[in-house]
Design a protein around this motif. Structure first.
Motif, PDB file in Angstrom:
ATOM      1  N   MET A   1       2.817 -23.589 -16.843  1.00 56.83           N
ATOM      2  CA  MET A   1       2.304 -24.846 -18.058  1.00 56.83           C
ATOM      3  C   MET A   1       2.477 -25.975 -18.117  1.00 56.83           C
ATOM      4  N   TYR A   3       1.448 -29.513 -19.830  1.00 53.53           N
ATOM      5  CA  TYR A   3       1.308 -30.682 -20.459  1.00 53.53           C
ATOM      6  C   TYR A   3       1.149 -30.958 -21.923  1.00 53.53           C
ATOM      7  N   ASP A  50      -0.303 -29.077 -14.067  1.00 49.68           N
ATOM      8  CA  ASP A  50       1.929 -28.698 -14.475  1.00 49.68           C
ATOM      9  C   ASP A  50       2.302 -30.175 -12.581  1.00 49.68           C
ATOM     10  N   GLU A  65       6.738 -31.791 -20.888  1.00 46.48           N
ATOM     11  CA  GLU A  65       5.859 -29.979 -20.473  1.00 46.48           C
ATOM     12  C   GLU A  65       6.711 -29.605 -21.694  1.00 46.48           C
ATOM     13  N   ALA A  66       5.518 -28.632 -21.485  1.00 47.58           N
ATOM     14  CA  ALA A  66       5.174 -27.690 -23.340  1.00 47.58           C
ATOM     15  C   ALA A  66       7.326 -27.465 -23.659  1.00 47.58           C
ATOM     16  N   ASP A  67       8.173 -26.871 -22.478  1.00 45.68           N
ATOM     17  CA  ASP A  67       8.810 -26.293 -22.781  1.00 45.68           C
ATOM     18  C   ASP A  67      10.135 -27.133 -23.719  1.00 45.68           C
ATOM     19  N   ASP A  68       9.940 -28.449 -23.161  1.00 43.30           N
ATOM     20  CA  ASP A  68      10.447 -29.914 -23.574  1.00 43.30           C
ATOM     21  C   ASP A  68       9.929 -30.490 -24.428  1.00 43.30           C
ATOM     22  N   GLU A  71      11.443 -30.487 -30.914  1.00 45.21           N
ATOM     23  CA  GLU A  71      10.672 -29.623 -31.630  1.00 45.21           C
ATOM     24  C   GLU A  71       9.759 -30.583 -33.419  1.00 45.21           C
ATOM     25  N   ALA A  74       6.658 -30.210 -32.408  1.00 47.58           N
ATOM     26  CA  ALA A  74       6.034 -28.880 -32.132  1.00 47.58           C
ATOM     27  C   ALA A  74       4.467 -28.575 -32.165  1.00 47.58           C
ATOM     28  N   ALA A  77       1.187 -29.069 -29.626  1.00 41.63           N
ATOM     29  CA  ALA A  77       0.933 -27.914 -28.830  1.00 41.63           C
ATOM     30  C   ALA A  77      -0.164 -27.084 -29.812  1.00 41.63           C
TER      31      ALA A  77
END
Length: 86
Positions: A1, A3, A50, A65-68, A71, A74, A77
């Motif tokens: 994943m 950044y 990563d 980090e992509a998951d963090d 919103e 968004a 990405a």
């Protein structure tokens, strides 16, 4: 994943993250032609290992980090990935 660099980097382009990256996956660098025309820096998602070395050196806290990724940012990405699909 990988950044992702988000909105706080726009018009800042501090290259501390470029210097900290052990795999040279953050562009454009100051010596690249695109540096003058791009409004921010981007992380190559396929090259990023990563490690997170870029995160603590970013003075505007623009790297996530992509998951963090918050919103409200968004779409960054896709912007980061699109930069490398030129």
């Amino acid at each position: 994943m990988a950044y992702i660099i988000a909105e706080p980097c726009i018009d800042t382009k501090d290259t501390a993250c470029v210097d900290a990256c052990p795999v040279d996956c953050i562009h454009p660098k100051k010596d690249e032609p695109e540096y003058e025309t791009e409004v921010m820096l981007y992380i190559e998602p396929d090259e990023c290992i990563d490690c997170g070395a870029c995160v603590p050196v970013c003075p505007v806290e623009a790297i996530f980090e992509a998951d963090d990724l918050p919103e409200q940012w968004a779409d960054f990405a896709e912007r980061n990935a699109a930069y490398y699909q030129k």
